[in-house]
Design a protein around this motif. Structure first.
Motif, mmCIF file in Angstrom:
data_model
loop_
_atom_site.group_PDB
_atom_site.id
_atom_site.type_symbol
_atom_site.label_atom_id
_atom_site.label_comp_id
_atom_site.label_asym_id
_atom_site.label_seq_id
_atom_site.Cartn_x
_atom_site.Cartn_y
_atom_site.Cartn_z
ATOM 1 N N SER A 1 -7.364 -16.051 1.859
ATOM 2 C CA SER A 1 -7.537 -15.589 3.222
ATOM 3 C C SER A 1 -7.622 -14.075 3.210
ATOM 4 C CB SER A 1 -6.377 -16.046 4.096
ATOM 5 O OG SER A 1 -6.763 -16.031 5.441
ATOM 6 N N ASN A 2 -8.364 -13.557 4.170
ATOM 7 C CA ASN A 2 -8.482 -12.114 4.323
ATOM 8 C C ASN A 2 -7.394 -11.616 5.254
ATOM 9 O OD1 ASN A 2 -10.798 -11.995 2.713
ATOM 10 N ND2 ASN A 2 -12.080 -12.547 4.441
ATOM 11 N N TYR A 3 -6.994 -10.385 5.046
ATOM 12 C CA TYR A 3 -5.945 -9.792 5.860
ATOM 13 C C TYR A 3 -6.355 -8.362 6.219
ATOM 14 C CZ TYR A 3 -1.389 -7.913 7.180
ATOM 15 O OH TYR A 3 -0.355 -7.321 7.854
ATOM 16 N N GLU A 4 -6.261 -8.079 7.499
ATOM 17 C CA GLU A 4 -6.556 -6.749 8.012
ATOM 18 C C GLU A 4 -5.376 -6.332 8.878
ATOM 19 O OE1 GLU A 4 -10.512 -4.618 9.816
ATOM 20 O OE2 GLU A 4 -10.332 -6.778 9.921
ATOM 21 N N PRO A 5 -4.549 -5.407 8.396
ATOM 22 C CA PRO A 5 -3.373 -5.018 9.183
ATOM 23 C C PRO A 5 -3.768 -4.474 10.554
ATOM 24 C CG PRO A 5 -3.318 -4.019 7.005
ATOM 25 C CD PRO A 5 -4.654 -4.655 7.164
ATOM 26 N N ILE A 6 -3.051 -4.914 11.574
ATOM 27 C CA ILE A 6 -3.319 -4.456 12.936
ATOM 28 C C ILE A 6 -2.682 -3.091 13.162
ATOM 29 C CG2 ILE A 6 -2.943 -4.957 15.376
ATOM 30 C CD1 ILE A 6 -2.865 -7.935 14.568
ATOM 31 N N GLU A 7 -1.461 -2.930 12.648
ATOM 32 C CA GLU A 7 -0.747 -1.685 12.889
ATOM 33 C C GLU A 7 -1.295 -0.570 11.996
ATOM 34 O OE1 GLU A 7 1.151 -3.642 9.424
ATOM 35 O OE2 GLU A 7 0.653 -4.390 11.410
ATOM 36 N N ILE B 1 2.644 7.513 2.262
ATOM 37 C CA ILE B 1 3.648 8.431 1.718
ATOM 38 C C ILE B 1 3.291 8.606 0.245
ATOM 39 C CG2 ILE B 1 6.090 8.768 1.228
ATOM 40 C CD1 ILE B 1 6.603 6.812 3.604
ATOM 41 N N ASN B 2 2.986 9.823 -0.150
ATOM 42 C CA ASN B 2 2.547 10.106 -1.524
ATOM 43 C C ASN B 2 1.360 9.239 -1.931
ATOM 44 O OD1 ASN B 2 4.647 11.945 -1.723
ATOM 45 N ND2 ASN B 2 6.050 10.419 -2.563
ATOM 46 N N ASP B 3 0.388 9.111 -1.081
ATOM 47 C CA ASP B 3 -0.852 8.353 -1.336
ATOM 48 C C ASP B 3 -0.648 6.846 -1.507
ATOM 49 O OD1 ASP B 3 -2.431 10.590 -1.146
ATOM 50 O OD2 ASP B 3 -2.366 10.999 -3.297
ATOM 51 N N SER B 4 0.507 6.313 -1.103
ATOM 52 C CA SER B 4 0.692 4.861 -1.156
ATOM 53 C C SER B 4 1.399 4.393 0.114
ATOM 54 C CB SER B 4 1.480 4.436 -2.393
ATOM 55 O OG SER B 4 2.812 4.868 -2.306
ATOM 56 N N VAL B 5 1.312 3.102 0.366
ATOM 57 C CA VAL B 5 1.914 2.541 1.568
ATOM 58 C C VAL B 5 2.423 1.140 1.237
ATOM 59 C CG1 VAL B 5 -0.230 1.556 2.459
ATOM 60 C CG2 VAL B 5 1.557 2.204 4.048
ATOM 61 N N THR B 6 3.487 0.721 1.906
ATOM 62 C CA THR B 6 4.035 -0.628 1.739
ATOM 63 C C THR B 6 3.777 -1.404 3.021
ATOM 64 O OG1 THR B 6 5.742 0.165 0.244
ATOM 65 C CG2 THR B 6 6.116 -1.963 1.286
ATOM 66 N N ILE B 7 3.221 -2.615 2.858
ATOM 67 C CA ILE B 7 2.890 -3.471 3.992
ATOM 68 C C ILE B 7 3.675 -4.763 3.861
ATOM 69 C CG2 ILE B 7 1.016 -4.711 5.154
ATOM 70 C CD1 ILE B 7 -0.878 -2.562 4.018
ATOM 71 N N THR B 8 4.202 -5.287 4.981
ATOM 72 C CA THR B 8 4.970 -6.525 4.987
ATOM 73 C C THR B 8 4.137 -7.659 5.556
ATOM 74 O OG1 THR B 8 7.010 -5.275 5.307
ATOM 75 C CG2 THR B 8 7.078 -7.624 5.824
#
Length: 166
Positions: free
Chosen positions: A43-49, A54-61
């Motif tokens: 499945s594809n996922y496109e974060p809404i928020e 932070i330091n060129d990286s991000v954490t998504i839940t």
């Protein structure tokens, strides 16, 4: 069939019933689960928020993200073939992806139209297309089987980190 399952579970680079991710852009991801019974869930996922790196990286839940059955797969040594079922209101067809497995990564390098209901054979006159999809195992994402009916269903939960592309 049991020997094939055993080979899947004992494969050094392939993780059965676990989550792989392909990052198309900073805001579009594809998640796949390759199940022990040879079925591929994606499945594809496109974060809404919006998120701030932070330091060129991000954490998504991800919470209770539900992938769908897209096809079947077969592994021989370190090579993988995926047969994706496609269709619209007027016809159905199969697309075959071929790739290699190494270091917890699935690299798909070619795709072509397959013959309907005939394994992984190429359709006559079908032209293979070069592709470069790289699905990386995500150990922090958990694939939880929620049903054994039919092909079963999975839910994906957990956090993943990405490097932001410039």
């Amino acid at each position: 069939k049991e020997r094939y399952k055993e080979r899947l579970f004992n494969h050094p680079y392939f993780k059965v019933n676990q989550v792989y991710m392909y990052q198309q852009t900073n805001h579009f991801f594809t998640f796949c689960i390759y199940s022990e019974n040879g079925i591929v869930y994606c499945s594809n996922y496109e974060p809404i928020e919006e998120y701030t790196p932070i330091n060129d990286s991000v954490t998504i839940t991800l919470n209770s993200f539900l992938p769908k059955v897209i096809g079947i797969f077969e592994i021989e040594n370190n090579e993988i073939q995926i047969k994706r079922f496609k269709g619209n209101a007027y016809r159905e067809w199969d697309e075959i992806d071929k790739g290699v497995i190494s270091n917890d990564t699935i690299k798909l390098y070619t795709s072509y139209l397959g013959k309907n209901k005939s394994g992984y054979k190429k359709r006559m006159l079908a032209i293979p297309r070069k592709t470069s999809y790289e699905f990386v195992h995500q150990p922090n994402l958990k694939a939880i089987k929620t049903s054994n009916e039919g092909n079963g269903t999975y839910v994906i939960n957990g956090k993943f980190s990405i490097k932001m592309e410039k």
